[in-house]
Design a protein around this motif. Structure first.
Motif, PDB file in Angstrom:
ATOM      1  N   VAL A  36       0.833  -1.207   0.000  1.00 55.62           N
ATOM      2  CA  VAL A  36       0.000   0.000   0.000  1.00 55.62           C
ATOM      3  C   VAL A  36       0.864   1.251   0.000  1.00 55.62           C
ATOM      4  O   VAL A  36       0.658   2.180  -0.794  1.00 55.62           O
ATOM      5  CB  VAL A  36      -0.947   0.002   1.218  1.00 55.62           C
ATOM      6  CG1 VAL A  36      -1.609   1.371   1.387  1.00 55.62           C
ATOM      7  CG2 VAL A  36      -2.020  -1.070   1.065  1.00 55.62           C
ATOM      8  N   PHE A  84       1.168   3.830  -3.278  1.00 55.03           N
ATOM      9  CA  PHE A  84       0.169   4.856  -2.989  1.00 55.03           C
ATOM     10  C   PHE A  84       0.303   6.054  -3.930  1.00 55.03           C
ATOM     11  O   PHE A  84      -0.676   6.508  -4.543  1.00 55.03           O
ATOM     12  CB  PHE A  84       0.291   5.312  -1.535  1.00 55.03           C
ATOM     13  CG  PHE A  84      -0.675   6.406  -1.162  1.00 55.03           C
ATOM     14  CD1 PHE A  84      -1.925   6.105  -0.653  1.00 55.03           C
ATOM     15  CD2 PHE A  84      -0.342   7.746  -1.310  1.00 55.03           C
ATOM     16  CE1 PHE A  84      -2.826   7.104  -0.311  1.00 55.03           C
ATOM     17  CE2 PHE A  84      -1.225   8.760  -0.975  1.00 55.03           C
ATOM     18  CZ  PHE A  84      -2.470   8.432  -0.473  1.00 55.03           C
ATOM     19  N   MET A 102     -10.097  -2.036   1.310  1.00 57.04           N
ATOM     20  CA  MET A 102      -9.307  -2.431   0.147  1.00 57.04           C
ATOM     21  C   MET A 102     -10.211  -2.830  -1.016  1.00 57.04           C
ATOM     22  O   MET A 102      -9.890  -2.559  -2.181  1.00 57.04           O
ATOM     23  CB  MET A 102      -8.365  -3.578   0.499  1.00 57.04           C
ATOM     24  CG  MET A 102      -7.198  -3.176   1.404  1.00 57.04           C
ATOM     25  SD  MET A 102      -6.351  -1.641   0.919  1.00 57.04           S
ATOM     26  CE  MET A 102      -5.852  -2.019  -0.749  1.00 57.04           C
ATOM     27  N   LEU A 151      -8.062   4.100   0.370  1.00 55.38           N
ATOM     28  CA  LEU A 151      -6.686   3.628   0.517  1.00 55.38           C
ATOM     29  C   LEU A 151      -5.993   4.339   1.676  1.00 55.38           C
ATOM     30  O   LEU A 151      -5.207   3.732   2.406  1.00 55.38           O
ATOM     31  CB  LEU A 151      -5.910   3.849  -0.786  1.00 55.38           C
ATOM     32  CG  LEU A 151      -4.541   3.151  -0.862  1.00 55.38           C
ATOM     33  CD1 LEU A 151      -4.684   1.648  -0.697  1.00 55.38           C
ATOM     34  CD2 LEU A 151      -3.847   3.472  -2.173  1.00 55.38           C
ATOM     35  N   PHE A 194      -4.225  -4.430  -5.838  1.00 51.47           N
ATOM     36  CA  PHE A 194      -4.560  -4.288  -4.423  1.00 51.47           C
ATOM     37  C   PHE A 194      -5.467  -5.405  -3.921  1.00 51.47           C
ATOM     38  O   PHE A 194      -5.744  -5.497  -2.723  1.00 51.47           O
ATOM     39  CB  PHE A 194      -5.192  -2.920  -4.159  1.00 51.47           C
ATOM     40  CG  PHE A 194      -4.195  -1.794  -4.181  1.00 51.47           C
ATOM     41  CD1 PHE A 194      -3.200  -1.705  -3.219  1.00 51.47           C
ATOM     42  CD2 PHE A 194      -4.234  -0.841  -5.181  1.00 51.47           C
ATOM     43  CE1 PHE A 194      -2.266  -0.677  -3.246  1.00 51.47           C
ATOM     44  CE2 PHE A 194      -3.310   0.193  -5.221  1.00 51.47           C
ATOM     45  CZ  PHE A 194      -2.319   0.281  -4.250  1.00 51.47           C
ATOM     46  N   THR A 233      -3.538  -7.225  -1.410  1.00 51.06           N
ATOM     47  CA  THR A 233      -3.621  -6.644  -0.070  1.00 51.06           C
ATOM     48  C   THR A 233      -4.860  -7.149   0.655  1.00 51.06           C
ATOM     49  O   THR A 233      -4.810  -7.513   1.840  1.00 51.06           O
ATOM     50  CB  THR A 233      -3.653  -5.109  -0.156  1.00 51.06           C
ATOM     51  OG1 THR A 233      -2.589  -4.658  -0.980  1.00 51.06           O
ATOM     52  CG2 THR A 233      -3.524  -4.488   1.228  1.00 51.06           C
TER      53      THR A 233
END
Length: 435
Positions: free
Chosen positions: A267, A271, A330, A345, A404, A407
């Protein structure tokens, strides 16, 4: 005891009620601040290097992988050094190694060289590993045993303060002084522009090297409270009677730390590139770096709040709630666009806040005389951050936003650990390791 240390060193604190630990803890908190600060400078450095060296996402995240490989490589040598020269000298050595790596970054920028950059980042990360192995257990055992978790959470909050301020520092002194950092969206630089942009790294890392050198001098001259070792031999003999692998909370806690680091670092590293996209927030890298501070600020707030919440609620249940929150935001990040995706996020920082210290504490619970070895395995699991390169590969082949989903999958393992994997088995009495 609640702090990571590799096997081979087994500190046992002898608490003296007349000793004032406040000044020492305040100084040690500065170490946590600095290694958090330097680690997160990477988050603004990565998009900068991506444009300077024209890197793919896989090559960009490889930079962070090299950083976390240092945790695996350097943790055992760090423990051996601590055993030989002691905790205070090891902290000083760690700071000087970091300062040397920071100066090396100015050399890498002057060439400029992607390979030299990787080497110097590895050097800095090795110095941080030495600090981690030395400072975490020191904070845990200096003072009253019953307040060890409170002390560790407090200094971890200072670590988050460093991570919150670093993006602003990097955005202003690195991204704000470069062509690639101030351009709208992705930009292809000329050779002259790439050479000029590379030079923007020099001043920030000179400043960092100076601060680290000064801090090393202060630590070297400061009268840190001694850590007792009268029962160290007894503990080593006692530990031979037990097996680490009989403790479910540790067995599942090691991959929990490993997998959580993939989520946190993925992340943070991607980002700026993500929120800079036209269909998300359409920001310059410099502007996106300032928003990154909010993500790390959420981690700081969450750690203070989580510490208070866990005084009234079971730590495993709190961890479960935070992992569910992280999973939800997420999914929002992956399946929405515009400001909603950006802010979701950012919000994951709040939910990530308590995960590392809580998993760590649950992982060593009930280990008794095995605490030191278990702690060593948990800190080596920080090397999971190196697998952020997997997300870089997913971003290159399936799209940055889709990456993502990795994640989100990591959050589900943390949820599993909170609800089942963290339950202790064959717990041993803690008084077997401390008197």
């Amino acid at each position: 005891m609640a702090g990571p240390i590799s096997s081979g060193a087994a500190p046992v604190a002898t608490h003296n009620p007349g000793t004032r630990y406040g000044p020492a803890l305040a100084l040690l908190a500065s170490l946590f601040f600095m290694w958090g600060f330097i680690t997160v400078i990477n988050n603004t450095l990565l998009p900068h290097l991506r444009s300077v060296f024209e890197l793919s996402y896989t090559q960009t995240t490889l930079i962070e992988s090299v950083w976390f490989i240092a945790y695996f490589v350097a943790s055992i040598p760090s423990a051996k050094l601590i055993e030989r020269v002691g905790y205070q000298k090891s902290m000083v050595t760690g700071l000087l190694i970091m300062a040397a790596g920071a100066l090396g970054m100015t050399v890498a920028a002057s060439i400029p060289s992607y390979g030299v950059t990787l080497v110097m980042l590895f050097v800095i990360a090795s110095g941080i590993t030495l600090l981690q192995v030395a400072a975490n257990p020191y904070v845990a055992v200096v003072g009253k045993p019953e307040t060890a978790s409170s002390r560790l959470n407090l200094v971890q909050a200072m670590n988050s303060a460093g991570t919150m301020l670093a993006p602003m520092f990097g955005a202003y002194l690195i991204l704000g002084r470069s062509k690639g950092g101030t351009a709208q969206g992705e930009v292809v630089l000329t050779q002259a522009e790439r050479l000029a942009d590379a030079q923007s790294v020099v001043l920030p890392y000179i400043l960092v090297a100076i601060v680290l050198a000064v801090l090393a001098v202060v630590i070297a001259r400061f009268p840190l409270p001694a850590m007792g070792n009268a029962t160290q031999r007894h503990n080593k003999e006692e530990r031979k009677k037990y097996s680490l692998w009989n403790h479910r909370n540790l067995v599942f806690g090691i991959p929990a730390i490993f997998i959580y680091l993939i989520a946190e670092i993925g992340v943070a590293n991607l980002f700026i590139n993500f929120v800079s996209q036209p269909d998300i927030a359409n920001l310059t890298h410099e502007q996106a770096g300032n928003y990154l501070s909010l993500l790390w600020g959420g981690m700081m707030v969450g750690r203070f709040a989580g510490s208070a919440i866990m005084q009234k609620f079971d730590a495993g249940h709190v961890l479960a709630a935070f992992s569910i929150g992280a999973f939800v935001v997420m999914l929002v990040t992956v399946f929405t666009t515009g400001p909603v995706a950006m802010w979701s996020l950012i919000l994951v920082g709040l939910f990530h806040s308590i995960m590392f210290p809580t998993i760590f504490t649950l992982g060593i619970k009930g280990l008794g005389p095995l605490t030191e070895e278990g702690s060593g395995l948990l800190i080596m699991a920080i090397a999971g951050g190196a697998l952020v390169v997997v997300q870089g590969y997913l971003a290159d082949h399936y799209g940055l936003q889709t990456s993502f989903l990795l994640t989100a999958a990591c959050e589900l393992y943390v949820l599993f650990y909170a609800l089942w994997g963290s339950k202790t088995s064959n717990a041993l009495p803690e008084q077997q390791i401390a008197e």
